[in-house]
Design a protein around this motif. Structure first.
Motif, PDB file in Angstrom:
ATOM      1  N   LEU A 482     -47.773  -7.033  41.828  1.00  0.00           N
ATOM      2  CA  LEU A 482     -48.266  -8.144  42.638  1.00  0.00           C
ATOM      3  C   LEU A 482     -49.684  -8.551  42.230  1.00  0.00           C
ATOM      4  O   LEU A 482     -50.114  -9.681  42.477  1.00  0.00           O
ATOM      5  CB  LEU A 482     -48.250  -7.740  44.119  1.00  0.00           C
ATOM      6  N   GLY A 483     -50.397  -7.633  41.578  1.00  0.00           N
ATOM      7  CA  GLY A 483     -51.784  -7.902  41.207  1.00  0.00           C
ATOM      8  C   GLY A 483     -52.760  -7.595  42.317  1.00  0.00           C
ATOM      9  O   GLY A 483     -53.883  -8.105  42.321  1.00  0.00           O
ATOM     10  N   ALA A 484     -52.353  -6.763  43.281  1.00  0.00           N
ATOM     11  CA  ALA A 484     -53.197  -6.481  44.440  1.00  0.00           C
ATOM     12  C   ALA A 484     -54.334  -5.533  44.084  1.00  0.00           C
ATOM     13  O   ALA A 484     -54.172  -4.608  43.284  1.00  0.00           O
ATOM     14  CB  ALA A 484     -52.351  -5.879  45.555  1.00  0.00           C
ATOM     15  N   ILE A 552     -42.991  -7.228  53.368  1.00  0.00           N
ATOM     16  CA  ILE A 552     -43.833  -8.353  52.922  1.00  0.00           C
ATOM     17  C   ILE A 552     -43.265  -8.957  51.645  1.00  0.00           C
ATOM     18  O   ILE A 552     -43.147 -10.181  51.515  1.00  0.00           O
ATOM     19  CB  ILE A 552     -45.277  -7.872  52.703  1.00  0.00           C
ATOM     20  N   LEU A 553     -42.921  -8.106  50.690  1.00  0.00           N
ATOM     21  CA  LEU A 553     -42.387  -8.604  49.419  1.00  0.00           C
ATOM     22  C   LEU A 553     -41.075  -9.344  49.621  1.00  0.00           C
ATOM     23  O   LEU A 553     -40.816 -10.359  48.958  1.00  0.00           O
ATOM     24  CB  LEU A 553     -42.202  -7.444  48.444  1.00  0.00           C
ATOM     25  N   GLU A 554     -40.262  -8.870  50.546  1.00  0.00           N
ATOM     26  CA  GLU A 554     -39.010  -9.576  50.847  1.00  0.00           C
ATOM     27  C   GLU A 554     -39.308 -10.943  51.454  1.00  0.00           C
ATOM     28  O   GLU A 554     -38.676 -11.948  51.102  1.00  0.00           O
ATOM     29  CB  GLU A 554     -38.168  -8.748  51.815  1.00  0.00           C
ATOM     30  N   ALA A 555     -40.300 -11.008  52.344  1.00  0.00           N
ATOM     31  CA  ALA A 555     -40.635 -12.269  53.010  1.00  0.00           C
ATOM     32  C   ALA A 555     -41.183 -13.296  52.028  1.00  0.00           C
ATOM     33  O   ALA A 555     -41.003 -14.500  52.224  1.00  0.00           O
ATOM     34  CB  ALA A 555     -41.649 -12.008  54.124  1.00  0.00           C
ATOM     35  N   MET A 556     -41.850 -12.835  50.960  1.00  0.00           N
ATOM     36  CA  MET A 556     -42.413 -13.782  49.989  1.00  0.00           C
ATOM     37  C   MET A 556     -41.473 -14.029  48.815  1.00  0.00           C
ATOM     38  O   MET A 556     -41.842 -14.705  47.862  1.00  0.00           O
ATOM     39  CB  MET A 556     -43.770 -13.299  49.476  1.00  0.00           C
ATOM     40  N   HIS A 557     -40.245 -13.471  48.898  1.00  0.00           N
ATOM     41  CA  HIS A 557     -39.236 -13.680  47.848  1.00  0.00           C
ATOM     42  C   HIS A 557     -39.767 -13.204  46.494  1.00  0.00           C
ATOM     43  O   HIS A 557     -39.594 -13.857  45.471  1.00  0.00           O
ATOM     44  CB  HIS A 557     -38.812 -15.153  47.788  1.00  0.00           C
ATOM     45  N   PHE A 558     -40.416 -12.052  46.534  1.00  0.00           N
ATOM     46  CA  PHE A 558     -41.042 -11.473  45.346  1.00  0.00           C
ATOM     47  C   PHE A 558     -39.993 -11.120  44.307  1.00  0.00           C
ATOM     48  O   PHE A 558     -38.914 -10.630  44.623  1.00  0.00           O
ATOM     49  CB  PHE A 558     -41.808 -10.211  45.752  1.00  0.00           C
ATOM     50  N   ARG A 561     -39.796 -10.956  37.073  1.00  0.00           N
ATOM     51  CA  ARG A 561     -39.064 -11.470  35.922  1.00  0.00           C
ATOM     52  C   ARG A 561     -39.577 -10.807  34.652  1.00  0.00           C
ATOM     53  O   ARG A 561     -40.778 -10.656  34.449  1.00  0.00           O
ATOM     54  CB  ARG A 561     -39.236 -12.987  35.816  1.00  0.00           C
ATOM     55  N   THR A 562     -38.683 -10.428  33.788  1.00  0.00           N
ATOM     56  CA  THR A 562     -39.089  -9.732  32.571  1.00  0.00           C
ATOM     57  C   THR A 562     -39.924 -10.610  31.663  1.00  0.00           C
ATOM     58  O   THR A 562     -40.721 -10.122  30.876  1.00  0.00           O
ATOM     59  CB  THR A 562     -37.843  -9.245  31.794  1.00  0.00           C
ATOM     60  N   ASP A 563     -39.786 -11.939  31.789  1.00  0.00           N
ATOM     61  CA  ASP A 563     -40.539 -12.825  30.895  1.00  0.00           C
ATOM     62  C   ASP A 563     -41.877 -13.250  31.458  1.00  0.00           C
ATOM     63  O   ASP A 563     -42.668 -13.881  30.782  1.00  0.00           O
ATOM     64  CB  ASP A 563     -39.725 -14.101  30.605  1.00  0.00           C
ATOM     65  N   ALA A 564     -42.141 -12.921  32.742  1.00  0.00           N
ATOM     66  CA  ALA A 564     -43.375 -13.436  33.320  1.00  0.00           C
ATOM     67  C   ALA A 564     -44.102 -12.432  34.201  1.00  0.00           C
ATOM     68  O   ALA A 564     -45.323 -12.404  34.233  1.00  0.00           O
ATOM     69  CB  ALA A 564     -43.089 -14.710  34.153  1.00  0.00           C
ATOM     70  N   SER A 565     -43.371 -11.595  34.927  1.00  0.00           N
ATOM     71  CA  SER A 565     -44.008 -10.855  36.000  1.00  0.00           C
ATOM     72  C   SER A 565     -45.044  -9.859  35.516  1.00  0.00           C
ATOM     73  O   SER A 565     -46.074  -9.664  36.159  1.00  0.00           O
ATOM     74  CB  SER A 565     -42.946 -10.125  36.831  1.00  0.00           C
ATOM     75  N   ASP A 566     -44.809  -9.189  34.393  1.00  0.00           N
ATOM     76  CA  ASP A 566     -45.768  -8.192  33.932  1.00  0.00           C
ATOM     77  C   ASP A 566     -47.092  -8.823  33.530  1.00  0.00           C
ATOM     78  O   ASP A 566     -48.141  -8.208  33.610  1.00  0.00           O
ATOM     79  CB  ASP A 566     -45.180  -7.411  32.755  1.00  0.00           C
ATOM     80  N   GLU A 567     -47.036 -10.080  33.059  1.00  0.00           N
ATOM     81  CA  GLU A 567     -48.254 -10.758  32.628  1.00  0.00           C
ATOM     82  C   GLU A 567     -48.943 -11.492  33.772  1.00  0.00           C
ATOM     83  O   GLU A 567     -50.150 -11.714  33.723  1.00  0.00           O
ATOM     84  CB  GLU A 567     -47.925 -11.764  31.527  1.00  0.00           C
ATOM     85  N   ALA A 568     -48.196 -11.866  34.804  1.00  0.00           N
ATOM     86  CA  ALA A 568     -48.742 -12.735  35.842  1.00  0.00           C
ATOM     87  C   ALA A 568     -49.950 -12.157  36.551  1.00  0.00           C
ATOM     88  O   ALA A 568     -50.974 -12.840  36.698  1.00  0.00           O
ATOM     89  CB  ALA A 568     -47.643 -13.094  36.851  1.00  0.00           C
TER      90      ALA A 568
END
Length: 578
Positions: A482-484, A552-558, A561-568
């Motif tokens: 999440l980048g928290a 919380i993660l469920e509520a934000m539809h977290f 994605r393998t192409d974006a999430s690790d870099e986001a």
């Protein structure tokens, strides 16, 4: 027709909401094109009140130092009757969000500061003189077709394709009309004349609301020696008549020794509106600010409500654009903002009805009642401290219930029967409201505002402990995705000790004022998940943290994605650092 240009978000309207949203998205590293039909920003005063929530967002985008010279803090409002006697004072002293509750400001100067702030972001452009004539939407994108006229009078069309379009183009918003939503509320027939002048001939600060049954009025001292008056008009008075110099001079005769010598900025008739759209989003098109809700002026919430929209929407768009969440997250923008917008409209309309009473008997009854109520300190403080203003509390959205851990909804009370809950000073839930912002110390800075210490994205605050000692690795991995930022909050006496022993990933914050200790002491929630807009998404005892985080993660539809999430998350951190 020119070739199509691409960006992440196209914003229609370079007013304060569009400019603030562009600053937020630019800060988070996303490309934005702002299309404005006018050739420049509006240069005459409009809004006059800026609140602490808006100042916190200005702080978030790093423009406080540039905005402060155009504001006056602690703007006091006095309601006076026809005899000039004070019947109500509004002078809130709290600074729980880091700033004074009320400021006066010069909107054109602050709007221009927001505009000039965009120059920091190479990925944001503002195109003046571009009127959006049509919009095309498909499953993957939305395209704004804008018309402009060059110096030779030649008409050109420009196509801007984006993932999302946000209409911030005012109460007559074509974007809202394209959405096909209703705009519910009322537009009272009462008209007002607004008069702005330079070189304030009175020089007194603050606000006087004149509840005079003969002709209700407003007198406002503003920064840079600007004075505003507003006068209620009678039904038989035409716009041409009331804007004539002789008529205006006559209105001002009871306020100014020599009205004819004033340096007028504008004389303009307006009508208050109180309306809220039934939905703020459909597909890839979204509305914000006056396009989503029209606020009567009485509570000074038009500018501020629009900035609240941008604050709520900005981080959600950034999350979706970076691939951290499905775009269903954007539906929570309406569910969170619409209810508070409706409450502010209703309060403003009610306050307006209270002020503009013209029946002498009804006005006398109001004045006598107000004087009687002012005898009671609790009632007097209720108005003085502005407790009547509904603070935003989200019941549905990116939240986790503090008792049941249900996802997407949160009760305003904690009802657990555990002893830490039953013995707490309050069981009012902090979930769905803003987290306070006192001053703190860190390894690198002293006496700084909390938001500056913890950054502009998600944060997990834990009282008196290292979060990595409390949370399982599975939760730490999700927070990393999440980048928290993980934050340990301790008394200042313990800060240096913990800095030497804590996990290096932890931001240690020293509570040298005791205000954070008081907040945590009052509530059975020593672990708090704070969203980028500073609202509390979840708050719990340490052992409930994994379930709360998952809700919380469920509520934000977290999604990862393998192409974006690790870099986001890293892209977000880098953008904020810039």
């Amino acid at each position: 027709m020119n070739t199509t240009e691409d960006c992440d978000v196209v914003i229609v309207g370079a007013g304060p909401v569009g400019l603030m949203l562009a600053n937020l998205l630019g800060m988070y590293g996303h490309s934005v094109t702002v299309l404005e039909a006018l050739d420049d920003l509006i240069d005459y005063p409009r809004g006059v009140g800026l609140d602490d929530e808006s100042f916190r967002t200005i702080q978030t985008v790093g423009l406080v130092d540039a905005v402060l010279p155009h504001t006056s803090p602690q703007h006091i409002m006095r309601l006076v009757n026809g005899a000039g006697k004070v019947i109500l004072v509004n002078n809130p002293q709290t600074d729980e969000f880091g700033w004074e509750r009320k400021h006066s400001f010069i909107q054109p100067e602050v709007d221009r500061t927001l505009y000039e702030g965009l120059s920091r972001h190479h990925n944001v452009q503002v195109l003046f003189g571009h009127r959006v004539e049509d919009v095309e939407e498909d499953a993957e994108s939305v395209t704004a077709i804008a018309e402009s006229v060059d110096a030779d009078g030649q008409v050109a069309l420009r196509r801007i394709r984006a993932r999302y379009l946000v209409g911030c183009e005012g109460g007559k918003s074509p974007t809202r009309k394209r959405l096909g939503v209703t705009f519910e509320g009322e537009s009272p027939s009462t008209r007002w004349l607004v008069v702005d002048v330079n070189n304030d001939p009175l020089g007194t600060p603050n606000v006087f609301l004149g509840a005079d049954p003969k002709r209700p009025y407003v007198s406002i001292g503003l920064p840079h020696a600007v004075r505003r008056w507003e006068f209620m008009l009678h039904d038989d008075e035409t716009e041409e008549q009331v804007t004539a110099p002789e008529f205006v001079d006559n209105l001002l005769a009871d306020h100014v020794p020599d009205p004819s010598s004033l340096d007028f900025i504008r004389r303009r008739v307006f009508t208050h509106h109180g309306r809220v759209a039934s939905n703020f989003r459909r597909g890839r098109q979204i509305v914000a600010g006056d396009a989503a809700h029209l606020m009567p002026v009485w509570m000074g919430q038009g500018w501020n409500s629009g900035v609240r929209d941008a604050t709520n929407l900005g981080w959600k768009l950034a999350t979706v654009l970076s691939g951290q969440a499905d775009d269903a997250l954007l539906d929570t923008y309406t569910s969170e903002r619409k209810e508070h917008a409706e409450a502010m409209v209703e309060l403003s309309m009610t306050f307006g009805r209270f002020i503009k009473i013209t029946n002498p008997v009804a006005a006398m009854t109001r004045d006598v009642t107000a004087r009687a109520l002012n005898i009671f300190p609790q009632v007097k403080n209720y108005f003085a401290d502005m407790r009547f203003k509904p603070m935003p509390r989200y019941h549905s959205g990116v939240l986790a219930d503090p008792t049941t851990k249900a996802s997407g909804r949160a009760s305003s009370r904690i009802t657990s029967r555990l002893i830490p809950v039953r013995t707490a000073n309050t069981t009012v839930s902090p979930v769905g409201v803003q987290f306070p912002q006192p001053r703190v110390n860190t390894r690198d800075a002293r006496n700084v505002l909390l938001d500056d210490a913890i950054g502009n994205w998600w944060s997990v605050l834990v009282w008196g402990n290292d979060p990595t000692d409390l949370l399982p690795q599975s939760s730490l991995d999700k927070l990393a995705a999440l980048g928290a930022r993980l934050v340990a909050v301790v008394p200042e006496t313990q800060r240096e000790w913990l800095e030497h022993s804590a996990d290096p990933r932890i931001q240690v914050v020293g509570d040298h004022t005791g205000r954070l200790k008081k907040w945590f002491d009052d509530r059975p929630t020593p672990l708090v998940f704070v969203r980028p807009d500073r609202f509390v998404a979840g708050a719990c005892l340490a052992q409930d943290a994994p379930a709360t985080l998952d809700a919380i993660l469920e509520a934000m539809h977290f999604t990862r994605r393998t192409d974006a999430s690790d870099e986001a998350p890293e892209r977000v951190r880098e953008a904020v650092a810039l």
